[in-house]
Design an enzyme around this catalytic site. Structure first.
Site, PDB file in Angstrom:
ATOM      1  N   ASP A  68       0.878  -1.176   0.000  1.00 33.04           N
ATOM      2  CA  ASP A  68       0.000   0.000   0.000  1.00 33.04           C
ATOM      3  C   ASP A  68       0.914   1.224   0.000  1.00 33.04           C
ATOM      4  O   ASP A  68       2.130   1.108   0.168  1.00 33.04           O
ATOM      5  CB  ASP A  68      -0.900  -0.006   1.250  1.00 33.04           C
ATOM      6  CG  ASP A  68      -1.817   1.214   1.308  1.00 33.04           C
ATOM      7  OD1 ASP A  68      -2.405   1.568   0.266  1.00 33.04           O
ATOM      8  OD2 ASP A  68      -1.929   1.839   2.383  1.00 33.04           O
ATOM      9  N   SER A  69       0.305   2.392  -0.158  1.00 27.82           N
ATOM     10  CA  SER A  69       1.090   3.621  -0.086  1.00 27.82           C
ATOM     11  C   SER A  69       1.574   3.889   1.341  1.00 27.82           C
ATOM     12  O   SER A  69       2.502   4.655   1.547  1.00 27.82           O
ATOM     13  CB  SER A  69       0.236   4.796  -0.546  1.00 27.82           C
ATOM     14  OG  SER A  69      -0.889   4.904   0.297  1.00 27.82           O
ATOM     15  N   TYR A 126      -1.030   8.161  -2.634  1.00 25.58           N
ATOM     16  CA  TYR A 126      -1.104   7.806  -4.059  1.00 25.58           C
ATOM     17  C   TYR A 126      -2.349   8.432  -4.710  1.00 25.58           C
ATOM     18  O   TYR A 126      -2.370   8.702  -5.890  1.00 25.58           O
ATOM     19  CB  TYR A 126      -1.226   6.288  -4.223  1.00 25.58           C
ATOM     20  CG  TYR A 126       0.046   5.486  -4.124  1.00 25.58           C
ATOM     21  CD1 TYR A 126       1.247   6.037  -3.676  1.00 25.58           C
ATOM     22  CD2 TYR A 126       0.046   4.127  -4.485  1.00 25.58           C
ATOM     23  CE1 TYR A 126       2.404   5.256  -3.583  1.00 25.58           C
ATOM     24  CE2 TYR A 126       1.196   3.353  -4.403  1.00 25.58           C
ATOM     25  CZ  TYR A 126       2.366   3.918  -3.946  1.00 25.58           C
ATOM     26  OH  TYR A 126       3.497   3.145  -3.867  1.00 25.58           O
ATOM     27  N   CYS A 142      -4.560  -1.688  -1.740  1.00 23.70           N
ATOM     28  CA  CYS A 142      -4.698  -0.259  -1.990  1.00 23.70           C
ATOM     29  C   CYS A 142      -5.800  -0.086  -3.037  1.00 23.70           C
ATOM     30  O   CYS A 142      -5.692  -0.621  -4.153  1.00 23.70           O
ATOM     31  CB  CYS A 142      -3.354   0.242  -2.525  1.00 23.70           C
ATOM     32  SG  CYS A 142      -3.392   1.933  -3.123  1.00 23.70           S
ATOM     33  N   THR A 147      -6.601   2.511  -4.629  1.00 22.92           N
ATOM     34  CA  THR A 147      -6.157   3.347  -5.746  1.00 22.92           C
ATOM     35  C   THR A 147      -5.438   2.506  -6.793  1.00 22.92           C
ATOM     36  O   THR A 147      -5.773   2.544  -7.982  1.00 22.92           O
ATOM     37  CB  THR A 147      -5.224   4.460  -5.214  1.00 22.92           C
ATOM     38  OG1 THR A 147      -5.887   5.116  -4.132  1.00 22.92           O
ATOM     39  CG2 THR A 147      -4.870   5.454  -6.285  1.00 22.92           C
ATOM     40  N   GLU A 181      -2.492   8.971   8.205  1.00 24.98           N
ATOM     41  CA  GLU A 181      -1.043   8.735   8.240  1.00 24.98           C
ATOM     42  C   GLU A 181      -0.360   9.441   9.420  1.00 24.98           C
ATOM     43  O   GLU A 181       0.721   9.053   9.828  1.00 24.98           O
ATOM     44  CB  GLU A 181      -0.393   9.168   6.919  1.00 24.98           C
ATOM     45  CG  GLU A 181      -0.621   8.188   5.764  1.00 24.98           C
ATOM     46  CD  GLU A 181       0.145   6.857   5.907  1.00 24.98           C
ATOM     47  OE1 GLU A 181       1.267   6.860   6.414  1.00 24.98           O
ATOM     48  OE2 GLU A 181      -0.425   5.814   5.506  1.00 24.98           O
ATOM     49  N   CYS A 206     -11.040   2.768   0.152  1.00 23.41           N
ATOM     50  CA  CYS A 206      -9.614   3.024   0.339  1.00 23.41           C
ATOM     51  C   CYS A 206      -9.240   2.233   1.584  1.00 23.41           C
ATOM     52  O   CYS A 206      -9.942   2.307   2.603  1.00 23.41           O
ATOM     53  CB  CYS A 206      -9.373   4.513   0.553  1.00 23.41           C
ATOM     54  SG  CYS A 206      -7.737   4.907   1.213  1.00 23.41           S
ATOM     55  N   THR A 207      -8.151   1.486   1.509  1.00 26.36           N
ATOM     56  CA  THR A 207      -7.822   0.587   2.627  1.00 26.36           C
ATOM     57  C   THR A 207      -7.387   1.328   3.885  1.00 26.36           C
ATOM     58  O   THR A 207      -7.266   0.726   4.949  1.00 26.36           O
ATOM     59  CB  THR A 207      -6.728  -0.406   2.208  1.00 26.36           C
ATOM     60  OG1 THR A 207      -5.614   0.340   1.676  1.00 26.36           O
ATOM     61  CG2 THR A 207      -7.244  -1.383   1.174  1.00 26.36           C
ATOM     62  N   HIS A 208      -7.164   2.629   3.773  1.00 28.27           N
ATOM     63  CA  HIS A 208      -6.884   3.406   4.989  1.00 28.27           C
ATOM     64  C   HIS A 208      -8.145   3.557   5.849  1.00 28.27           C
ATOM     65  O   HIS A 208      -8.047   3.704   7.063  1.00 28.27           O
ATOM     66  CB  HIS A 208      -6.396   4.823   4.631  1.00 28.27           C
ATOM     67  CG  HIS A 208      -4.931   4.920   4.355  1.00 28.27           C
ATOM     68  ND1 HIS A 208      -4.357   4.437   3.196  1.00 28.27           N
ATOM     69  CD2 HIS A 208      -3.912   5.455   5.080  1.00 28.27           C
ATOM     70  CE1 HIS A 208      -3.051   4.690   3.220  1.00 28.27           C
ATOM     71  NE2 HIS A 208      -2.759   5.306   4.346  1.00 28.27           N
TER      72      HIS A 208
END
Ligand code: DGL
Length: 277
Positions: free
Chosen positions: A16-17, A48, A79, A81, A157, A191-193
């Site tokens: 992932d980012s 990303y 991810c 994206t 983040e 979005c996996t976040h």
């Protein structure tokens, strides 16, 4: 025979980012405890979701090549994206790459009653139209409302994912309200976040809305996939997980601890991802 043995024990690669893919890793570790994992978070280049299609494809190629160099038996693009553009990414000849879109959309279509599905994702994922086209491939009568949520990843983040973070609550409310005004009964965390703030999103949405977690659904899909392809480990002991990041190791470890509830600092190494061809 050697090669087959090697495949069984090889790790599952996840990238992932940043910390978002941990939502897939955590769910995987719950249901596939004996597998080994290698996680790559491109924390130097996160986010990303605000980048161009060309840049996302270039980063994805490097991320996948890095995991192939670590001898992963499959790679999970954890991810939303990157997953949105996987269909136009040239196939890697050494490994299958699984994305988050198909598993997540399937569950959303099964869950909706009024056939109105909301998707929260990054701007790049929204622009790709990938979630909408996957949902309509399964059921063309579903209405899909996709919303890019650029404020969320930078906040997640930082690790400040608590309910007293007013900036976070304000942003979540704004995005969720836009979807609720379309009368959706199901929201995909595309979005996996976002599963890292699932409790907040759930609370803001209210109990009548089904929240579909891309992390959990993708993990279930990966489990089925490795069993079907006979790539599942035949070991019964607990597997291990190594982490690689392109940015600061300490920041990643402390963010990861919030979500994984374990100290991974001894297992995090830095990598120069730009060197991957
Ligand atoms: N977790 C990622 C996704 O699912 C990346 C978000 C970002 O880096 O913008 O899209």
């Amino acid at each position: 025979m050697d090669l087959i043995e090697h495949n069984f024990c090889s790790p599952i690669g996840i990238f992932d980012s940043g910390v978002g893919g941990l939502s897939v890793l955590k769910a995987l570790k719950n249901i596939l405890k004996s597998e080994n994992y290698i996680y790559f978070g491109d924390t130097k280049r996160v986010p990303y979701g605000v980048k161009s299609k060309e840049t996302i494809l270039e980063y994805a190629k490097q991320d996948i090549n890095f995991l192939v160099s670590k001898k992963c038996k499959i790679v999970v693009a954890a991810c939303g994206t990157v997953s949105s553009y996987l269909n136009i990414l040239p196939k890697n000849s050494s490994v299958d790459v699984i994305g988050v879109i198909a598993p997540t959309c399937k569950v959303a279509v099964n869950s909706t009653k009024n056939k109105k599905i909301g998707v929260m994702c990054t701007e790049a994922a929204a622009k790709s139209g990938a979630y909408k086209s996957e949902i309509n491939k399964i059921d063309s009568s579903c209405q899909v409302f996709t919303i890019g949520c650029p404020k969320l990843v930078p906040i997640i983040e930082t690790g400040n994912i608590y309910e007293n973070n007013e900036k976070l609550i304000f942003a979540v409310k704004k995005y969720v309200d836009m979807l609720l005004s379309q009368n959706v009964d199901t929201i995909i965390l595309g979005c996996t976040h976002y599963p890292l703030i699932k409790d907040i999103i759930k609370k803001v949405s209210g109990k009548d809305i089904s929240i579909i977690d891309s992390g959990e659904e993708t993990a279930k899909f990966v489990k089925e996939y490795i069993q079907k392809t006979n790539l599942n480990t035949k070991n019964s002991k607990l597997g291990k997980c190594d982490f690689f990041v392109s940015g600061c190791e300490n920041q990643f470890s402390s963010n990861a601890k919030l979500f994984l509830k374990e100290d991974i600092s001894d297992f995090v190494k830095k990598v120069h991802i730009e060197d991957e061809k």
